[in-house]
Write a protein that holds these residues in place. Sequence first.
Motif: not given
Length: 685
Positions: A6-22
């Motif tokens: 679940k914590y790994l998944d949380k990290g992926i969601t944070l990375a997704a947010s950064a990629a979204w902004n790009v």
Amino acid sequence: MHKPTKYLDKGITLAASAAWNVFQAFNQFNPSKAFTPKWADKPMQKSYQKTKPTLGWPRETDSLCPVCVREARQRIIDGEQDVNTLLTEKVGEIKAQIIERDGKILMVKDCPLHGHFEDILSIDPEFLRHIEANFPGRDMPAHNDERLHNHGSSTVKHGRGAILTIDLTNRCNMMCDPCFMDANQVGFVHELSWEDIKTLLDNAVSIKPRRQMSVQFSGGEPTISPYFLDAVAYARKLGFNSVQAATNGIEFAKSLEFSKRAYEAGLRYVYLQFDGIGNANNQHRKVGNLFDVKIKAIENCHAAGIEIILVTTLVNGVNNEQVGPIIEFAINNPGKIAFISFQPVSFTGRDEEVTEERRLRQRYTLSHMAYDVKRQTGMTEPRRDWFPLSLMAAFSDLADLAHGPDAQWGQVTCSCHPSCGVGTAVMVNKATGEFAPVPQFLNVPGLCEDLKKITDSGRGKFLTNVQTALALLRNYDPLKAPKSLTLLDILKKFDKSLGLTGKVYGVGVERRKDPWNFLFIAGMWFQDLWTYDFRRTEMCIIPYATQEGEISFCAYNTGIGWRNIIEKMHMTATLTKWYEEHGRHAIYAGGKSVPLTDNEHSLVLNEEHLNRPAQMESDPTVAHTRTQEKMMANDELRNREMMKLYRQHVLKEQPTELVQIGPAISKKKPAEQVEQEHELVGSGD
């Protein structure tokens, strides 16, 4: 304690947010123009191009006088008024005010002939404010549709809707209160011929925007039409991929073979009338074993491959305490129940003559429903987890973009008025029973705003799908999700629902292999004469296909009452003539039971809910239905007549005459006045 994944998944969601902004920085440059798809003659709308009716309060809208409408309708049916006046005049229309008073939202209106009317629209202004704030806007304007949409003030003006309803017959094998169409009691039969059915379906695909609507065959009871299975097959042949039957389930319960034949013809869903758990909580329908019928219908339909939608008419004080038990029933049987549609009562059809006292006592709104879900299940927060059904337009618009300009059909879109319907969803694991409300772990408003940005940017299918995945991940909180729900599960679930990647997940039994069930809980509140708002009518997403065109659900069943008029115009035969030629069909009423081959099933049932007594109050002085109101009124009249006879023949009283000096004619006192005077002075000689 959360799993490490679940914590790994949380990290992926944070990375997704950064990629979204790009991606969004890129999307600001040279967004693509909207294309005109093959299923429409107008370009797709950007989110900022969508229009909205006036919302908030206080506000004024166009409504109806409950008395003027009934009088005008009867004149048309009796041939005293031309039906075309409905196209050229505002028959029965009056202005209405939507206001806040004493912590409630009300509709208040005044007719110069019949006085003041008011009713409740919401018991919580903040709940309704939240629903309206999430309304994304209307669908594209209807166009090139004058042949089917030409009904004066009742004309559908936006989109093609989500569900096209076709009443195959007004005959029914039950006698329910309430009933939209007053089935079996109008003195004649209105039943579509095979040519009628084909014409209505052909007409539906002839205009644009041509959305992939669900076709729902209804009635009366559609399964007693001799053309039911043929109609299902023909709808599928034309390209409608979601064919439904709005049914009481009797024919499906009586025969597994019939259920299989319906599935083979192309039936995908049964829209199953389902008022509560246990026979006691279905007794107001006056069928001895109605709950057994429902359970057997679910069992047979599931075995045949048909999906089940539970449809519950909620009446305050009659069965609103069944909200929680019904949701628990669906969660306990996730492989068999796909959807719950709660429908707060609309006082129309057989129940249109409701007394004011009973109407206000039994009134039940979408806000009542949201708070009952919270109170009875402990799930969901009314002001956080419920959204207008029209919010789904963000998903359907995105799917239309992904499917491109060459698509022959548009996506189903639920762009109705925010007062028409609300919904939430629960994710349920079919194997473990684990569940959680979707808004608990998914930021639904944030996701919809992101989807609008993707749609507005108009990129190709690949970039659209990549952005959609990023939007979904960045609005997903794995730490608040069910423990066994993975990122891959959530991505697959949305792709299965929207068809973005083109992957085929199968139909019927094959489609059920998904371990997770998206249990959607909706509330759809149809209008009646006391809550009628023409801003809702013109945005209708569930039109009726009739011999006089496609008409808004509420305008057809209530409003001016197009149903009563059209069925009389196109009457098949009087009831007497029909019975002479076809015989009588079985009607289960008055406590009569439906004959079933057996009561075997594999559903999980809660014994406490099964044995719960009926909610309907035991006080014999309170009427719950129109039938009870009539019986009580007849009893009162009979008692008064008996008292008059007693006083006249036993007490030897004589009617007293009142003589007025002057030109006025002498006249007898009203019986009520005589009775009051005797109560005051006795019955002396």
